[in-house]
Design a protein around this motif. Structure first.
Motif, PDB file in Angstrom:
ATOM      1  N   SER A 125      21.239 -27.391  25.074  1.00  0.00           N
ATOM      2  CA  SER A 125      21.039 -26.501  23.880  1.00  0.00           C
ATOM      3  C   SER A 125      19.841 -25.436  24.359  1.00  0.00           C
ATOM      4  O   SER A 125      18.995 -25.686  25.040  1.00  0.00           O
ATOM      5  N   VAL A 126      20.171 -24.179  23.720  1.00  0.00           N
ATOM      6  CA  VAL A 126      19.050 -23.145  23.969  1.00  0.00           C
ATOM      7  C   VAL A 126      18.562 -22.808  22.677  1.00  0.00           C
ATOM      8  O   VAL A 126      17.838 -21.792  22.636  1.00  0.00           O
ATOM      9  N   GLY A 127      18.769 -23.547  21.505  1.00  0.00           N
ATOM     10  CA  GLY A 127      18.155 -23.530  20.275  1.00  0.00           C
ATOM     11  C   GLY A 127      19.199 -23.206  18.910  1.00  0.00           C
ATOM     12  O   GLY A 127      20.158 -22.872  19.357  1.00  0.00           O
ATOM     13  N   LYS A 128      18.111 -22.827  17.868  1.00  0.00           N
ATOM     14  CA  LYS A 128      19.247 -22.776  16.831  1.00  0.00           C
ATOM     15  C   LYS A 128      19.318 -21.119  16.689  1.00  0.00           C
ATOM     16  O   LYS A 128      18.593 -20.236  16.767  1.00  0.00           O
ATOM     17  N   LEU A 129      20.480 -20.937  15.827  1.00  0.00           N
ATOM     18  CA  LEU A 129      20.756 -19.458  15.593  1.00  0.00           C
ATOM     19  C   LEU A 129      20.745 -19.424  14.020  1.00  0.00           C
ATOM     20  O   LEU A 129      21.132 -20.553  13.255  1.00  0.00           O
ATOM     21  N   LEU A 138      27.600 -16.079  10.897  1.00  0.00           N
ATOM     22  CA  LEU A 138      27.123 -17.703  11.321  1.00  0.00           C
ATOM     23  C   LEU A 138      26.029 -17.786  10.038  1.00  0.00           C
ATOM     24  O   LEU A 138      25.165 -16.943   9.973  1.00  0.00           O
ATOM     25  N   ASP A 139      25.857 -18.740   9.496  1.00  0.00           N
ATOM     26  CA  ASP A 139      24.854 -19.227   8.547  1.00  0.00           C
ATOM     27  C   ASP A 139      23.782 -19.847   9.567  1.00  0.00           C
ATOM     28  O   ASP A 139      22.592 -19.331   9.675  1.00  0.00           O
ATOM     29  N   SER A 140      24.096 -20.818  10.059  1.00  0.00           N
ATOM     30  CA  SER A 140      23.119 -21.321  11.033  1.00  0.00           C
ATOM     31  C   SER A 140      23.671 -22.473  12.032  1.00  0.00           C
ATOM     32  O   SER A 140      24.926 -22.994  11.632  1.00  0.00           O
TER      33      SER A 140
END
Lengths: 236, 236
Positions: A84-88, A193-195
């Motif tokens: 994982s490299v984080g949330k988008l 993309l929402d999240s």
């Protein structure tokens, strides 16, 4: 289980003149990875491979699990070990591609890309099964079916490949989608993309496996000069 | 010991803008094959790898055995399992290339090529070691040293690579020579073969290994469009 290697059966160049015959069984493909994308004999639909299960999105938009004896002319797989490299949040396809390249910090390595997320819009396509004598790849694109979904949860799976290897691969991003309920998916043409959470896996090795006993492939005369232009046109 | 795979460290495209730093030790390279060709850090000379021994032909024309700690920016190796396809007689380089392609019966697979023979003429080159900041690959070609020998016995070793993969490889034939006494060799520019035996080995798999921790490589912006033209110019 080599997690540093992206494995590919077939070369994208084969598809351009219409070499769509399956040349590797699913059971053999899965000996080289448990995650990936591809297509079946005759270019029949879009494959999404998750946890060694192979899902086909066909041109009716239906999703089914593919059997081990079915064959691919072209597929990519790897052993999943992404991080994982984080949330988008709030990205379209082009903003997403820019973000992935920033996180990779290089355009010169092959990488697997995965998003588990919720999309306000998802726009995909699936190619219709072709009949021999097969048409060219660009001709198949004109008959593809497109699908749109709103507020859909699911998995984006695909690869970033450096432009340099455009004879072998789909250069840049090649992304497929499968929704969480396995009812919708395909080759991604666009999205909002929402999240979601972004996972990346860089590869030191790219292994290209060619169909050494397929006579049509062995005899094909490839026009390297026009190939890359044809590939870009058909894949985007 | 996979005899179906051609292994390559580095991508030919790296060399075009001058990324000549060694990025893999010889001892690691030899874990992927016992036969091959390559070059050392700074593009210092031409390597011929036979029976897991690595010989360097330098720009003075001298031959020495290379140590396991030395490094390559670019090399190809495979595990030798080639088959004799018969005797050759009275061929120059272009006749030889035509003959190999006829015997391979395809231009679309990677293959190892070996000749044990006597050459009435052998014309080779070796690149001079370059100094950082490194020049481009085409610039190094202007300072290369050329060698000619007559009536010399030795081993031709190299590869045929399909044109399609020109971003990664030296497209077409990439051939090195080492004479039987280890006194003369290099990158082949031309020859007249008196007689010899031709050995071929086709590969189902091409594995490209990239230097994932070399910052200059990771950051390099490659111009895919002009690259293939530059590669052809520098290698021939």
């Amino acid at each position: 289980m080599n997690t540093d290697r992206l494995y590919q059966h077939g070369t994208l160049a084969m598809l351009v003149p219409g070499l769509f015959a399956g040349t590797q069984k699913i059971e053999e493909l899965l000996q080289h990875g448990n995650t990936g994308i591809g297509t079946l004999t005759a270019l029949d639909g879009e494959l999404v491979i998750i946890d060694s299960k192979v899902y086909q999105v066909n041109a009716q938009g239906a999703v089914r699990e593919v059997g081990s004896e079915e064959e691919v002319p072209f597929a990519n797989v790897h052993y999943q070990a992404d991080k994982s490299v984080g949330k988008l949040q709030g990205l379209d396809l082009s903003g997403f591609q820019k973000t992935v390249l920033e996180r990779l910090q290089t355009a010169n390595l092959f990488a697997a890309v995965r998003v588990e997320g919720r999309f306000t819009q998802m726009h995909t396509r699936a190619v219709l099964p072709q009949q021999p004598p097969y048409p060219t790849l660009t001709e198949t694109a004109s008959g593809q079916k497109e699908f749109n979904a709103e507020n859909i949860k699911g998995t984006l799976i695909g690869y970033y490949s450096p432009d340099l290897y455009a004879g072998a691969v789909s250069p840049g991003f090649h992304l497929h989608f499968l929704d969480a309920d396995h009812h919708m998916g395909g080759h991604i043409l666009g999205f909002e993309l929402d999240s979601g959470e972004l996972f990346l896996q860089k590869f030191s090795d790219f292994q290209l496996h060619l169909p050494t006993t397929n006579d049509a492939f062995l005899k094909q005369k490839f026009d390297t000069a026009t190939l890359v232009a044809d590939i870009r046109k058909a894949e985007n």
